[in-house]
Design an enzyme around this catalytic site. Structure first.
Site, PDB file in Angstrom:
ATOM      1  N   GLU A  36       0.826  -1.209   0.000  1.00 55.46           N
ATOM      2  CA  GLU A  36       0.000   0.000   0.000  1.00 55.46           C
ATOM      3  C   GLU A  36       0.858   1.256   0.000  1.00 55.46           C
ATOM      4  O   GLU A  36       0.577   2.213  -0.710  1.00 55.46           O
ATOM      5  CB  GLU A  36      -0.951   0.004   1.205  1.00 55.46           C
ATOM      6  CG  GLU A  36      -2.099  -0.972   1.059  1.00 55.46           C
ATOM      7  CD  GLU A  36      -2.933  -0.709  -0.195  1.00 55.46           C
ATOM      8  OE1 GLU A  36      -3.020   0.453  -0.635  1.00 55.46           O
ATOM      9  OE2 GLU A  36      -3.488  -1.664  -0.751  1.00 55.46           O
ATOM     10  N   TYR A 119      -5.895   7.142   3.844  1.00 53.32           N
ATOM     11  CA  TYR A 119      -6.025   6.125   2.803  1.00 53.32           C
ATOM     12  C   TYR A 119      -5.311   4.830   3.219  1.00 53.32           C
ATOM     13  O   TYR A 119      -5.898   3.740   3.201  1.00 53.32           O
ATOM     14  CB  TYR A 119      -5.460   6.614   1.448  1.00 53.32           C
ATOM     15  CG  TYR A 119      -5.292   5.445   0.527  1.00 53.32           C
ATOM     16  CD1 TYR A 119      -6.385   4.936  -0.155  1.00 53.32           C
ATOM     17  CD2 TYR A 119      -4.063   4.783   0.415  1.00 53.32           C
ATOM     18  CE1 TYR A 119      -6.269   3.799  -0.939  1.00 53.32           C
ATOM     19  CE2 TYR A 119      -3.941   3.653  -0.362  1.00 53.32           C
ATOM     20  CZ  TYR A 119      -5.043   3.167  -1.043  1.00 53.32           C
ATOM     21  OH  TYR A 119      -4.929   2.041  -1.798  1.00 53.32           O
ATOM     22  N   ASP A 137      -9.267   6.148  -2.850  1.00 54.36           N
ATOM     23  CA  ASP A 137      -8.133   6.735  -3.561  1.00 54.36           C
ATOM     24  C   ASP A 137      -8.655   7.443  -4.819  1.00 54.36           C
ATOM     25  O   ASP A 137      -9.863   7.538  -5.034  1.00 54.36           O
ATOM     26  CB  ASP A 137      -7.081   5.670  -3.895  1.00 54.36           C
ATOM     27  CG  ASP A 137      -7.511   4.760  -5.030  1.00 54.36           C
ATOM     28  OD1 ASP A 137      -8.711   4.763  -5.379  1.00 54.36           O
ATOM     29  OD2 ASP A 137      -6.651   4.058  -5.585  1.00 54.36           O
TER      30      ASP A 137
END
Ligand code: SF4
Length: 290
Positions: A36, A119, A137
């Site tokens: 991520e 996020y 996102d």
């Protein structure tokens, strides 16, 4: 409509989603966390080989924390925004000190890790621990703007209304919600792309508000991509690359050659890199942090 949209996107994802190693059921939370952070501003194709090298070398947070920050920057290769490598190294230390060497499960603990924003915290909570938080996102925002709101573009930056919309459109079922997070993001990355959405291949074309409205052009000034040549980011990247590839300290004169036409720019970039802790002054010049 929500149910039909969920089904169409989830079915498409099962058929067409990319087979990425961090999506495999056996991938550790640490592997998902790394993926991520690495994927935030870098295309997946460039991330995957670096991600594999990182996990091979540092299979747990403790392994990374025990190494030097300079090695993290070196192994970051050319993913860009190398501060992310330093933040990963710092967060590995926090995981060792406060979380028994594991990626924390709790959303608040995730948010407290260095370099982790809303996020990343939501994505790790959802993908690693099955917490169905909305993961928002730019891809997700674009798909929802078009399919649900009938607008060609999402807002320039995340708005409260977009966050609310993303939460409202989460499937109620926990497993579906987690799959939806990945699926809608993937749809934005592969089909509903920013410049040329492939509506003819899209699983939700018959439901999409923007498509059904005839794909109206949004008013307002055209959006420009960020210029790259000659930016401080480019020069900083060149300096870090030079130090990464050199086994010895790099003298100041050699650093200045990365952008010979603009001494002030090199000076500014060096100062920024030093302040960020991405490089260090050492005898004989500069090096990655020890
Ligand atoms: S139909 Fe077109 S605009 Fe709508 S979600 Fe699909 S690709 Fe995007």
């Amino acid at each position: 409509m929500a149910r039909a949209l969920h089904r169409a996107v989830l079915d498409w994802y099962q058929r067409a989603g990319r087979d990425l190693p961090w999506r495999h059921p056996g991938c550790s939370a640490w592997g998902i966390y790394l993926s991520e952070v690495m994927s935030q501003q870098t295309p997946v194709a460039r991330v995957q080989p670096v991600w594999e090298r990182w996990l091979e070398r540092w299979p747990t947070p403790a392994d990374l924390a025990a190494d030097s920050p300079g090695e993290a920057v070196r192994m970051w290769d050319r993913l860009g925004y190398p501060r992310r490598a330093l933040r990963l190294w710092e967060s590995a230390g926090v995981m060792v000190e406060r979380h028994g060497g594991d990626v924390p499960r709790d959303h608040e603990d995730l948010l407290a890790l260095p370099g982790v924003g809303a996020y990343t915290a939501a994505a790790v909570a959802s993908f690693a621990f099955g917490e169905p938080l909305p993961v928002v996102d730019t891809n997700v925002r674009r798909v929802l703007a078009r399919a649900v709101s009938g607008e060609q573009h999402a807002a320039p930056a995340l708005t409260v209304a977009e966050s609310r919309l993303a939460a409202e459109w989460m499937p109620e079922d926990r497993d579906e919600a987690n799959a939806w997070n990945a699926a809608v993001m993937e749809l934005g990355a592969l089909v509903c792309t920013a410049r040329s959405p492939r509506c003819g291949e899209c699983p939700v074309a018959s439901l999409c508000a923007w498509q059904l409205a005839g794909r109206p052009e949004q008013e307002g000034p055209p959006r420009r991509g960020q210029a790259w040549h000659g930016t401080d980011r480019q020069v900083r990247g060149r300096i870090v690359q030079l130090l990464r590839e050199s086994p010895d300290p790099v003298p100041r004169t050699a650093v200045e050659l990365v952008w010979p036409d603009d001494e002030a720019k090199v000076e500014r970039c060096l100062a920024g890199l030093l302040e960020d802790g991405l490089i260090e002054p050492v005898e004989g010049g500069y090096a990655l942090p020890a």
